[in-house]
Design an enzyme around this catalytic site. Structure first.
Site, PDB file in Angstrom:
ATOM      1  N   CYS A  84       6.500   8.636  -5.560  1.00  0.00           N
ATOM      2  CA  CYS A  84       5.579   9.707  -5.188  1.00  0.00           C
ATOM      3  C   CYS A  84       5.892  10.990  -5.972  1.00  0.00           C
ATOM      4  O   CYS A  84       5.654  11.055  -7.162  1.00  0.00           O
ATOM      5  CB  CYS A  84       5.604   9.919  -3.674  1.00  0.00           C
ATOM      6  SG  CYS A  84       4.191  10.856  -3.042  1.00  0.00           S
ATOM      7  N   HIS A 179       4.760   4.425  -1.468  1.00  0.00           N
ATOM      8  CA  HIS A 179       6.095   4.470  -0.860  1.00  0.00           C
ATOM      9  C   HIS A 179       6.601   3.057  -0.554  1.00  0.00           C
ATOM     10  O   HIS A 179       6.254   2.482   0.482  1.00  0.00           O
ATOM     11  CB  HIS A 179       6.059   5.295   0.426  1.00  0.00           C
ATOM     12  CG  HIS A 179       5.917   6.759   0.187  1.00  0.00           C
ATOM     13  ND1 HIS A 179       7.006   7.598   0.049  1.00  0.00           N
ATOM     14  CD2 HIS A 179       4.822   7.538   0.026  1.00  0.00           C
ATOM     15  CE1 HIS A 179       6.585   8.837  -0.162  1.00  0.00           C
ATOM     16  NE2 HIS A 179       5.258   8.821  -0.191  1.00  0.00           N
ATOM     17  N   GLU A 181       9.487   2.256   0.425  1.00  0.00           N
ATOM     18  CA  GLU A 181      10.519   2.272   1.466  1.00  0.00           C
ATOM     19  C   GLU A 181       9.973   2.076   2.875  1.00  0.00           C
ATOM     20  O   GLU A 181      10.721   1.711   3.790  1.00  0.00           O
ATOM     21  CB  GLU A 181      11.327   3.579   1.406  1.00  0.00           C
ATOM     22  CG  GLU A 181      10.574   4.838   1.794  1.00  0.00           C
ATOM     23  CD  GLU A 181       9.824   5.499   0.645  1.00  0.00           C
ATOM     24  OE1 GLU A 181       9.642   6.722   0.685  1.00  0.00           O
ATOM     25  OE2 GLU A 181       9.417   4.777  -0.292  1.00  0.00           O
TER      26      GLU A 181
END
Length: 530
Positions: A84, A179, A181
């Site tokens: 990002c 993202h 994660e």
């Protein structure tokens, strides 16, 4: 020394998830502020750093004054993954262009993978009719890369973000706008594992048996023959810290267990039994109920209650520690998220929602050195460590309990009467959750919820019991499901289970005649009521 990954944090709310995903791949990772200097980066590489990950941020990469990535990150010769804001900063600092997007993306998106890169090759959630591999991901951005830096190729795109991923594989630089994660990115865990293992060359040498051996040796070297004291709360963190330190130095450790009168039903007895009878740990048990209750009289504000409980804990602990003349070390169950949050608070990059109850003020007061054997571990790793050390699973895997205890689960003023009612209602709720199984999963509803508890509401409602009218208190039940406690959904407990809990509380806890269930998610609500 373990192979490791450096994560530079630029203010994302989910940076900790990056570290957790990396560790789940068996690779040690550390989070540091994104504005570290070049010398720090070079020193990390000299110590064997294998790769760097740049986090997201709420900030804009092209605004004046935005945090820049240390220049050394791009010239020390280790692979780099930008996420990002990390992607935008990488693009901007290496000669690309970042612009404000007219179409901001927040939430679910479908990304098309381009070309064949080590990071994304072969990863897909579904394939289009044209044969394009597609990924289901989570986006959260307002800016976007509009021109690739020299040497980079397109790696991913969406309909509204033509450059959603880029790579310069000759230098080991990769970046994604989404993202990986978060759990909403289905292949995210696989992407991060591929980056740290296949691209950075980490072998996955981070495991619990090795950690225990290293931690025991480290504690023995650090403490020597000195005495250590630890404030034992009965919670997971302090319990595991006590077990680990006791494994290392035995009777050099003395635990101080302060009962502030706001514990769960029989919790004090359970803690004493586990540590004194089963593990042989020396414990000083202090019943300070009267002192805490006296100080809380007339106090209704939740933040004021937290601070009073924290202050009184320090005072009681200080009195007891003063009696242990040979102690030179204060042990605490500080875990890695605490370390990260403290660093964020010091730099002004974190916002305080609630004050934390801990013994952070004790080292200066007592002139003791600080011992924090869990400061490198996340909560799930602490639980794994606890089981490996022989703690009972019901202690290690029980739901989180706030430091101020029932003091913040009794709305408004805390009274002894309220605490007794809540203790019994909460015990019934937890007992029923442990006994009720979900047929689909075979797990109990206690295992299927991340946190569950009862809340005492200091209001009365009219009821009928037998032929008589009652006017008694209300209890709210709260149960949530979450992966990371940053967001949480209320748990869809079966109606028969809720009915059974309600019936038992109303019939067995005289003084309560109404039970309600909290169906608020986080956000906008927090998990605890206060």
């Amino acid at each position: 020394m373990h192979q490791r990954i450096l994560i530079l944090d630029y203010g994302s709310q989910v940076t900790q998830l990056i570290a957790r995903r990396v560790r789940e791949a068996g690779v040690y990772s550390e989070i540091h502020a994104g504005d570290v200097d070049d010398a720090f980066v070079r020193d990390q590489v000299a110590q064997g750093l294998k790769g760097i990950i740049l986090s997201g941020s709420h900030a804009s990469a092209y605004e004046e004054g935005s945090m820049r990535v240390p220049a050394a990150v791009f010239d020390v010769g280790v692979p780099v993954l930008g996420i990002c804001y990390g992607m935008q900063s990488m693009a901007q600092q290496l000669g690309g262009t970042v612009s404000f997007s007219d179409h901001r993306e927040f939430g679910y998106a479908e990304v098309r993978a381009h070309g064949h890169t080590k990071l994304l090759d072969g990863l897909a959630d579904f394939t289009t009719d044209e044969g394009h591999g597609m990924l289901k991901v989570w986006m959260s951005h307002g800016d976007k890369v509009t021109e690739l830096p020299p040497g980079f190729k397109l790696m991913a795109s969406t309909a509204s973000c033509p450059i959603a991923g880029m790579a310069d594989e000759s230098r080991g630089f990769y970046a994604v706008q989404f993202h990986p994660e978060v759990t909403h990115t289905v292949q995210g865990k696989a992407m991060l594992a591929r980056f740290v293992k296949d691209i950075c060359g980490c072998e996955g040498d981070w495991n619990m048996p090795d950690y225990i051996s290293e931690a025991v040796a480290r504690i023995r070297e650090q403490v020597g023959s000195d005495e250590v004291i630890l404030g034992l709360s009965g919670g997971v963190d302090s319990s595991v810290a006590a077990a680990l330190i006791h494994r290392a130095i035995g009777d050099q450790l003395t635990c101080v267990f302060v009962d502030h009168g706001l514990l769960r039903l029989d919790e004090g007895k359970q803690v004493m039994q586990t540590f004194t009878e089963n593990m042989g740990v020396k414990i000083v048990h202090v019943d300070a109920t009267s002192q805490f209750m006296g100080k809380l009289t007339g106090v209704a504000d939740p933040e004021a209650k937290r601070k009073i409980i924290g202050r009184e804990f320090v005072e009681v602990f200080q009195d007891e520690a003063g009696k242990l003349q040979g102690a030179k070390w204060l042990a605490q169950g500080t875990i890695y998220p605490d370390v990260i949050e403290s660093a964020g608070a010091k730099t002004g990059k974190a916002t305080s929602i609630k004050s934390h109850h801990n013994v952070g003020g004790l080292p200066d007061t007592l002139n003791l050195q600080l011992l924090e054997p869990l400061r490198e571990l996340f909560k799930d790793e602490v639980r794994e460590l606890g089981v490996a050390l022989g703690l009972p699973p019901q202690m290690v895997y029980r739901h989180p309990f706030p430091g101020p205890g029932l003091g913040v689960r009794i709305l408004g003023e805390v009274k002894h009467e309220y605490a007794e009612l809540l203790r019994r209602a909460d015990a019934i709720f937890i007992e029923e959750l442990r006994n009720a199984k979900d047929p689909a999963s075979g797990l109990t509803w206690y295992e299927l919820t991340s946190q569950a508890f009862a809340v005492f509401l200091p209001v009365k409602s009219v009821g009928v019991m037998g032929d008589g009218r009652t006017y008694e208190y209300v209890v709210a039940l709260r149960a949530v499901q979450t992966f990371d406690f940053m967001t949480a959904d209320w748990a869809p407990l079966p109606h028969p289970l809720l009915a059974r809990v309600s019936s038992r509380i109303i019939n067995e806890v005289r003084g309560i005649n109404r039970v309600v269930y909290d169906v608020s998610s986080k956000p906008p609500a927090t998990i605890e009521w206060e």
